[in-house]
Write an enzyme that holds these catalytic residues in place. Structure first.
Site, mmCIF file in Angstrom:
data_model
loop_
_atom_site.group_PDB
_atom_site.id
_atom_site.type_symbol
_atom_site.label_atom_id
_atom_site.label_comp_id
_atom_site.label_asym_id
_atom_site.label_seq_id
_atom_site.Cartn_x
_atom_site.Cartn_y
_atom_site.Cartn_z
ATOM 1 N N THR A 146 108.702 2.867 11.573
ATOM 2 C CA THR A 146 107.281 3.035 11.872
ATOM 3 C C THR A 146 107.055 4.181 12.840
ATOM 4 O OG1 THR A 146 106.882 0.670 11.511
ATOM 5 C CG2 THR A 146 105.218 1.882 12.739
ATOM 6 N N ALA A 147 107.864 4.265 13.894
ATOM 7 C CA ALA A 147 107.670 5.307 14.912
ATOM 8 C C ALA A 147 107.824 6.700 14.315
ATOM 9 C CB ALA A 147 108.644 5.105 16.068
ATOM 10 N N GLU A 152 101.794 -8.766 23.120
ATOM 11 C CA GLU A 152 100.454 -8.241 22.829
ATOM 12 C C GLU A 152 100.487 -7.105 21.804
ATOM 13 O OE1 GLU A 152 97.412 -9.017 23.466
ATOM 14 O OE2 GLU A 152 97.374 -10.383 25.181
ATOM 15 N N ILE A 184 103.444 -0.597 18.294
ATOM 16 C CA ILE A 184 102.910 0.390 17.343
ATOM 17 C C ILE A 184 101.768 1.173 17.981
ATOM 18 C CG2 ILE A 184 101.742 0.663 15.118
ATOM 19 C CD1 ILE A 184 103.414 -1.633 14.041
ATOM 20 N N VAL A 210 122.573 12.087 11.966
ATOM 21 C CA VAL A 210 122.666 13.140 12.974
ATOM 22 C C VAL A 210 123.889 12.862 13.840
ATOM 23 C CG1 VAL A 210 121.557 14.194 14.979
ATOM 24 C CG2 VAL A 210 120.195 13.587 12.970
ATOM 25 N N LYS A 218 93.491 -8.551 11.333
ATOM 26 C CA LYS A 218 93.777 -9.156 12.631
ATOM 27 C C LYS A 218 92.572 -8.964 13.536
ATOM 28 C CE LYS A 218 96.579 -8.687 16.807
ATOM 29 N NZ LYS A 218 97.672 -7.964 17.490
#
Length: 520
Positions: A15-16, A354, A358, A192, A82
């Site tokens: 995701t990042a 919390e 993301i 890498v 959400k």
């Protein structure tokens, strides 16, 4: 002679990595050969962690910015809506009634920065005993099992503020396809091995195990390579700030639970249920639940934690495999060094309470894109700004997460007693809590525009957990009781209207998955 920054190399997917690639390529127009080119290098044999299933509303704006269809995104990622989080058992039960409260995503008819209803609620001017019910409609919408918008509401628009629950692995694959097919991102699958630097200690290329791409050159490198990052740990040895003395949870056990009844209601909020030595998350996706137990291994063991998780799930857990996930808690002393930027787990991680992970990836990608240095000579100024900003964001995130634990009245285990001990509470948070015993939080407590958790978030948690603020010394100063009572009534009237008109969450999802959204 200036060193132009034209080539961005992102190390690591997930995701990042892919969210960063999407934001940079869409904003810097990498489909234009004269502009910045984004290349992402991803290992073909390192699995994605893939447990981040909760998001914040900022993701809606990002998806729209990068040109994604909301309906296609939702269908491709098993996504649901959400509207906030429900906290259960974070305080002692009273008369065998489970304590619970919502941290919703929006308020109605007021901003606490402009006119706070909190002191008037504390003074008893609302007919509702729960703070989240008094100041916002969204808790009642969630309790009724409703969605955040009408079936005819156009994509990305809202009746109630919302974000998404999603399958993180599918989200990464969805972004991969979108970035490579629509945004011009160059995709290389390789491991890498090392970074190569020039005489000024700037990274100029990375060496891989690919015969085709032995060395990948770049002008700016983004390290999204996870908990043992190639650039920030293996190359530059940027120190890690450990926070395990504050945030005690260091392990998670996760399970994917298919729906026994495919027509069962799907909660449009994350459910967080406190346990003896941690808490359990429960997230409803379109075709399954994601359920996990986050806990402190210093206070319990994996076998006991897994049993508690299976007991929580019930019969649906039979035959399912549980995945144990170690949590590396902390953050880098620097998030930008020379021409390298850390985003994702390589930059830091608090815990999933919390769903801030993301959000922080997205915020970092956007700040990098907005402040993108076009020459090496201009990097130092941007580096200093970036480091200040994300140091603040990490510290504030830690404080807010800790707030949920340290104001609990639970003392039934060493875990809760340790969480409430001043030895584990940051000094700045201790000072705030002391002040808030006689003054409810106000805009003066939040002096940075980029704080991840705002005034309303603090108010929901503080007064959802019955924090005692005495206004005896200055209650006569709150002179707008009639105005406050009118706003409380407005919230109640709007809640009644929304509960009548909004569709059931599952019905809304069926419509979206079958027909999409109304076009603007």
């Amino acid at each position: 002679m200036s060193h132009r920054v034209n080539q961005v190399v992102i190390i690591g997917g997930g995701t990042a990595g892919w969210l960063t690639a999407a934001v940079l390529s869409s904003q810097l127009q990498s489909t234009n050969k004269e502009a910045v080119q984004v290349t992402l290098v991803e290992s073909p044999n390192i699995p994605i962690l893939g447990v981040g299933e909760g998001t914040w509303p900022n993701l809606r704006a990002t998806l729209k910015q990068i040109g994604v269809s909301e309906a296609e995104f939702m269908k491709g990622c098993d996504a649901t809506f959400k509207q906030g989080a429900l906290f259960c058992n974070w305080m002692k039960s009273v008369n065998e009634q489970t304590h619970q409260y919502y941290h919703p995503l929006n308020t109605v008819f007021h901003s606490s920065y402009e006119f706070s209803l909190a002191p008037y609620w504390l003074l008893g001017h609302s007919e509702r005993s729960r703070y989240d019910h008094a100041v916002a409609t969204q808790s009642l919408v969630c309790e009724a099992g409703l969605g955040p918008k009408e079936k005819t509401t156009p994509e990305y628009q809202a009746v109630q503020e919302y974000s998404y629950h999603l399958n993180a692995n599918k989200f990464a694959r969805f972004l991969t396809k979108h970035c490579t097919e629509k945004l011009g991102v160059k995709y290389i699958q390789a491991n890498v091995l090392k970074a190569n630097r020039d005489g000024d200690d700037y990274v100029t290329s990375v060496t891989t195990d690919s015969e085709q791409y032995d060395a990948i050159c770049g002008d700016l490198f983004v390290d999204c390579s996870g908990t043992t990052p190639v650039l920030f740990e293996q190359t530059y040895h940027i120190p890690w700030v450990d926070i395990s003395d504050v945030i005690l949870n260091d392990t998670a056990i996760a399970m994917q639970v298919p729906y026994a009844d495919p027509e069962r209601d799907i909660a449009s909020h994350t459910i967080m249920t406190a346990q003896d030595n941690g808490w359990i998350w429960d997230i409803g996706l379109y075709n399954r639940r994601g359920v996990g137990h986050v806990f402190s291994s210093k206070h319990t063991d994996i076998k006991t934690a897994e049993k508690q998780l299976r007991d929580y799930i019930g019969q649906e857990a039979e035959g399912l495999t549980a995945r144990v996930i170690p949590l590396k808690l902390g953050y880098r002393e620097k998030f930008w060094h020379k021409n390298c930027v850390a985003i994702g787990m390589s930059a830091g991680f608090v815990e999933p309470l919390e769903a801030s992970a993301i959000y922080l990836y997205d915020a970092a990608a956007k700040m990098l894109a907005d402040q993108f240095p076009r020459t090496r000579e201009s990097m130092q100024y941007v580096e200093e700004k970036f480091n200040r900003s994300f140091n603040m964001r990490m510290i504030r995130t830690i404080d807010f997460i800790k707030l949920h634990y340290c104001i609990s009245d639970r003392d039934d285990s060493a875990y809760w007693r340790d969480n409430c001990s001043n030895k584990t509470i940051p000094k700045a948070l201790q000072q705030r809590l002391l002040h808030w015993k006689e003054h409810p939080p106000t805009k003066y407590d939040f002096d940075n525009a980029w704080e991840p958790f705002n005034l309303d978030s603090y108010l929901y948690v503080l007064y959802g957990m019955k924090y005692q603020t005495s206004l005896a010394h200055n209650q006569d100063g709150f002179i707008y009781s009639d105005k406050a009572k009118a706003k409380f009534r407005d919230v109640s009237m709007m809640a009644d209207k929304l509960v009548t008109h909004l569709p059931k969450h599952r019905d809304l999802l069926k419509k979206v998955y079958q027909f999409g959204f109304t076009k603007i």
